[in-house]
Design a protein around this motif. Structure first.
Motif, PDB file in Angstrom:
ATOM      1  N   PHE A   5       0.830  -1.209   0.000  1.00 45.87           N
ATOM      2  CA  PHE A   5       0.000   0.000   0.000  1.00 45.87           C
ATOM      3  C   PHE A   5       0.863   1.258   0.000  1.00 45.87           C
ATOM      4  O   PHE A   5       0.534   2.248  -0.660  1.00 45.87           O
ATOM      5  N   ILE A   6       1.978   1.215   0.701  1.00 43.61           N
ATOM      6  CA  ILE A   6       2.887   2.368   0.714  1.00 43.61           C
ATOM      7  C   ILE A   6       3.500   2.569  -0.669  1.00 43.61           C
ATOM      8  O   ILE A   6       3.577   3.696  -1.179  1.00 43.61           O
ATOM      9  N   LEU A   7       3.917   1.486  -1.315  1.00 43.22           N
ATOM     10  CA  LEU A   7       4.497   1.596  -2.653  1.00 43.22           C
ATOM     11  C   LEU A   7       3.478   2.075  -3.675  1.00 43.22           C
ATOM     12  O   LEU A   7       3.799   2.860  -4.572  1.00 43.22           O
ATOM     13  N   ILE A   8       2.249   1.611  -3.571  1.00 36.98           N
ATOM     14  CA  ILE A   8       1.188   2.082  -4.475  1.00 36.98           C
ATOM     15  C   ILE A   8       0.946   3.573  -4.265  1.00 36.98           C
ATOM     16  O   ILE A   8       0.794   4.337  -5.224  1.00 36.98           O
ATOM     17  N   GLY A   9       0.931   3.998  -3.028  1.00 36.29           N
ATOM     18  CA  GLY A   9       0.738   5.419  -2.737  1.00 36.29           C
ATOM     19  C   GLY A   9       1.859   6.277  -3.300  1.00 36.29           C
ATOM     20  O   GLY A   9       1.617   7.331  -3.901  1.00 36.29           O
ATOM     21  N   PHE A  10       3.105   5.832  -3.104  1.00 37.84           N
ATOM     22  CA  PHE A  10       4.239   6.580  -3.650  1.00 37.84           C
ATOM     23  C   PHE A  10       4.219   6.610  -5.181  1.00 37.84           C
ATOM     24  O   PHE A  10       4.533   7.625  -5.789  1.00 37.84           O
ATOM     25  N   SER A  11       3.840   5.508  -5.796  1.00 38.16           N
ATOM     26  CA  SER A  11       3.808   5.489  -7.261  1.00 38.16           C
ATOM     27  C   SER A  11       2.700   6.397  -7.793  1.00 38.16           C
ATOM     28  O   SER A  11       2.876   7.056  -8.823  1.00 38.16           O
ATOM     29  N   LEU A  12       1.583   6.458  -7.099  1.00 38.54           N
ATOM     30  CA  LEU A  12       0.527   7.373  -7.523  1.00 38.54           C
ATOM     31  C   LEU A  12       0.954   8.830  -7.347  1.00 38.54           C
ATOM     32  O   LEU A  12       0.648   9.678  -8.187  1.00 38.54           O
ATOM     33  N   LEU A  13       1.675   9.120  -6.275  1.00 38.47           N
ATOM     34  CA  LEU A  13       2.195  10.480  -6.085  1.00 38.47           C
ATOM     35  C   LEU A  13       3.201  10.837  -7.173  1.00 38.47           C
ATOM     36  O   LEU A  13       3.198  11.961  -7.696  1.00 38.47           O
ATOM     37  N   ALA A  14       4.061   9.910  -7.521  1.00 34.91           N
ATOM     38  CA  ALA A  14       5.045  10.164  -8.571  1.00 34.91           C
ATOM     39  C   ALA A  14       4.352  10.379  -9.922  1.00 34.91           C
ATOM     40  O   ALA A  14       4.713  11.284 -10.679  1.00 34.91           O
ATOM     41  N   ALA A  15       3.357   9.554 -10.227  1.00 36.27           N
ATOM     42  CA  ALA A  15       2.617   9.702 -11.484  1.00 36.27           C
ATOM     43  C   ALA A  15       1.893  11.039 -11.523  1.00 36.27           C
ATOM     44  O   ALA A  15       1.870  11.714 -12.564  1.00 36.27           O
ATOM     45  N   LEU A  16       1.310  11.451 -10.424  1.00 37.94           N
ATOM     46  CA  LEU A  16       0.633  12.743 -10.357  1.00 37.94           C
ATOM     47  C   LEU A  16       1.634  13.885 -10.543  1.00 37.94           C
ATOM     48  O   LEU A  16       1.345  14.864 -11.236  1.00 37.94           O
ATOM     49  N   GLY A  17       2.805  13.743  -9.969  1.00 40.99           N
ATOM     50  CA  GLY A  17       3.848  14.756 -10.148  1.00 40.99           C
ATOM     51  C   GLY A  17       4.279  14.879 -11.599  1.00 40.99           C
ATOM     52  O   GLY A  17       4.445  15.989 -12.113  1.00 40.99           O
ATOM     53  N   PHE A  18       4.466  13.748 -12.279  1.00 37.48           N
ATOM     54  CA  PHE A  18       4.836  13.789 -13.692  1.00 37.48           C
ATOM     55  C   PHE A  18       3.710  14.376 -14.540  1.00 37.48           C
ATOM     56  O   PHE A  18       3.965  15.117 -15.495  1.00 37.48           O
TER      57      PHE A  18
END
Length: 56
Positions: A5-18
């Protein structure tokens, strides 16, 4: 399981940033091409074929 869940959250934050960076760069004109149209005529290689026989 909590690490997933932490990795999914970080990946969604990174995708939103891009996505935000991409939208920002399009809005400020980063992808506008000002150079190519001015030199496009220099690279025009469509010349009439002088060896072609005239049609009768």
């Amino acid at each position: 399981m909590s690490a997933l869940f932490i990795l999914i959250g970080f990946s969604l934050l990174a995708a939103l940033g891009f996505l935000i960076a991409f939208v920002w760069s399009v809005r400020v004109g980063q992808y506008d091409d000002d150079y190519t149209p001015s030199v496009r005529i220099l690279f025009d290689d469509t010349t009439p074929d002088s060896k072609a026989a005239p049609k009768a």
